[in-house]
Scaffold this motif. Structure first.
Motif: not given
Length: 115
Positions: A17, A30, A32, A35-36, A39, A70, A85, A96, A101, A104-105
């Motif tokens: 995370q 988040y 991982f 997040l991936r 992207c 990931t 990342i 990002y 971001l 994206l929360c």
């Protein structure tokens, strides 16, 4: 308030995370995998014509994945406005930005106000 930006960023490899505490006091956690999946690079988005400043809402529906894709290798600042990342599979093209971001929360509060 000044422009939205992280007050702190913590990558926890044990829980996979990324935790961002924002300068407005909000905390975003988040996976991982999220997040991936989200992207923002042209390759992952399917080309420049599919680029957007907002995350694809479908990324929240994708299953959590545990693979080299990931697993976080490194985080790096991009100026004062974003981070990139690097993943264990070598992918490191997404930038990002802080606005992206925050959108994206995955918390219920942020998702309730999503565009």
């Amino acid at each position: 308030m000044s422009e939205l930006r992280p007050a702190s960023i913590t990558a926890n490899r044990e829980t996979s995370q990324l935790i961002i505490v924002w300068n407005d006091g909000h905390e975003s956690t988040y996976s991982f995998s999220l997040l991936r999946h989200a992207c923002p690079c042209a390759e992952c988005r399917g080309g420049h014509d599919k680029m957007s400043s907002n995350p694809d809402p479908n990324v929240f529906l994708l299953p959590v994945e545990d693979s080299r894709a990931t697993q976080l290798r490194n985080l790096e600042a991009v100026g004062a406005y974003a981070m990139t990342i690097e993943w264990e599979d070598g992918h490191h093209y997404g930038i990002y930005n802080w606005r992206y971001l925050r959108k994206l929360c995955p918390c219920p509060e942020c998702q309730a106000t999503a565009d």
